[in-house]
Design a protein around this motif. Sequence first.
Motif, PDB file in Angstrom:
ATOM      1  N   SER A  86      48.359  69.099  50.328  1.00 13.00           N
ATOM      2  CA  SER A  86      49.365  68.735  51.328  1.00 13.00           C
ATOM      3  C   SER A  86      49.648  67.239  51.257  1.00 13.00           C
ATOM      4  CB  SER A  86      48.874  69.107  52.723  1.00 13.00           C
ATOM      5  OG  SER A  86      47.738  68.326  53.062  1.00 13.00           O
ATOM      6  N   ASP A  87      50.771  66.810  51.862  1.00 15.05           N
ATOM      7  CA  ASP A  87      51.095  65.389  51.902  1.00 15.05           C
ATOM      8  C   ASP A  87      50.008  64.608  52.640  1.00 15.05           C
ATOM      9  OD1 ASP A  87      53.420  65.809  50.497  1.00 15.05           O
ATOM     10  OD2 ASP A  87      54.646  66.058  52.296  1.00 15.05           O
ATOM     11  N   THR A  88      49.470  65.213  53.696  1.00 17.68           N
ATOM     12  CA  THR A  88      48.405  64.558  54.445  1.00 17.68           C
ATOM     13  C   THR A  88      47.181  64.335  53.575  1.00 17.68           C
ATOM     14  OG1 THR A  88      49.135  65.505  56.545  1.00 17.68           O
ATOM     15  CG2 THR A  88      46.847  64.778  56.420  1.00 17.68           C
ATOM     16  N   PHE A  89      46.843  65.336  52.768  1.00 14.50           N
ATOM     17  CA  PHE A  89      45.682  65.220  51.886  1.00 14.50           C
ATOM     18  C   PHE A  89      45.857  64.076  50.902  1.00 14.50           C
ATOM     19  CE2 PHE A  89      43.053  66.299  48.230  1.00 14.50           C
ATOM     20  CZ  PHE A  89      41.857  66.693  48.817  1.00 14.50           C
ATOM     21  N   LYS A  96      41.786  64.255  54.979  1.00 16.52           N
ATOM     22  CA  LYS A  96      42.385  65.230  55.889  1.00 16.52           C
ATOM     23  C   LYS A  96      43.377  66.080  55.108  1.00 16.52           C
ATOM     24  CE  LYS A  96      40.485  64.048  59.831  1.00 16.52           C
ATOM     25  NZ  LYS A  96      39.661  64.992  60.631  1.00 16.52           N
ATOM     26  N   GLY A  97      43.681  67.268  55.652  1.00 11.63           N
ATOM     27  CA  GLY A  97      44.708  68.097  55.060  1.00 11.63           C
ATOM     28  C   GLY A  97      44.187  69.186  54.139  1.00 11.63           C
ATOM     29  N   LYS A  98      45.124  69.983  53.626  1.00  5.36           N
ATOM     30  CA  LYS A  98      44.806  71.138  52.800  1.00  5.36           C
ATOM     31  C   LYS A  98      44.761  70.765  51.318  1.00  5.36           C
ATOM     32  CE  LYS A  98      46.648  74.908  55.651  1.00  5.36           C
ATOM     33  NZ  LYS A  98      46.619  74.177  56.942  1.00  5.36           N
ATOM     34  N   SER A  99      43.840  71.420  50.625  1.00  6.51           N
ATOM     35  CA  SER A  99      43.744  71.221  49.177  1.00  6.51           C
ATOM     36  C   SER A  99      43.116  72.450  48.533  1.00  6.51           C
ATOM     37  CB  SER A  99      42.893  69.992  48.863  1.00  6.51           C
ATOM     38  OG  SER A  99      42.604  69.918  47.481  1.00  6.51           O
TER      39      SER A  99
END
Length: 260
Positions: A86-89, A96-99
């Motif tokens: 994800s952009d957050t990751f 943080k975020g999805k990976s």
Amino acid sequence: MSDYLRDRYIRSVRLNPGRIRAISAILTGFLNAADHELPGDDSDQVRLRYMIRFDNKGFVVDDIESILEYYRNSQRTERINFIAASDTFRKTNGFKGKSIDIRFDALNDGNCTMTIQDDDGAWVDAVFCRLDEELKKFGTKNFLLRTRWSPLLVQVFGLLTGFSVSLWAALRIAPQLNVEYAFLVSFVLAFLVFSNIWSYLNQQILIFLNYLFPNVSFKDDRGLRWLGQAFVGAVFVAVAFFVIDRAFAFLGALIDEIVK
């Protein structure tokens, strides 16, 4: 890193275009569902990318059809990765975020891994368990020959083979020698020769076994392939033993001439 993580090594699997597509479909389904849950905008959308390395070159693409096209046209596929973040990751350097990171490497067993990360533990478990279930369908029995005990078994087998071959050599060479304790001399000589070449042969046998029974294979299992290999192997062994037998007889006569 993200609050939740699940990972594991990938062991003894065989991939083909249908299985590559199946993994992609599972990932796409989870990622689309995650995108639909975003509040209003897609600024944190998770994008799936594919990496393939083959014939000493590599490509990173965004669609599954390109990967499959490269796969079908390659002489030797070395590695295929599924990468989603994800952009957050990306912006938080993985805090943080999805990976999702799935790696299939035909050359390096240690690089065959599956890693799922996110701040939502339920999502991590759901993705990991679904992929784990799918990978089990692609499993092979190669793990039976890819254990920590395999090098020891090869070593023991080699020593027993060397001992047997040395006895055989002594039986062939001794009658040609006109010296005291001809059999013992022949056996010691043959075993010394074998001992000096075994360290090299041992490594080559392990490499050959890894080639025959890979951890990750990108080849389809074609029905009678093993039967054909077994027949060719049997013919090769028979010819090799005949040549060795003739060589031992010649060596015995040569040593006898030297002794005289």
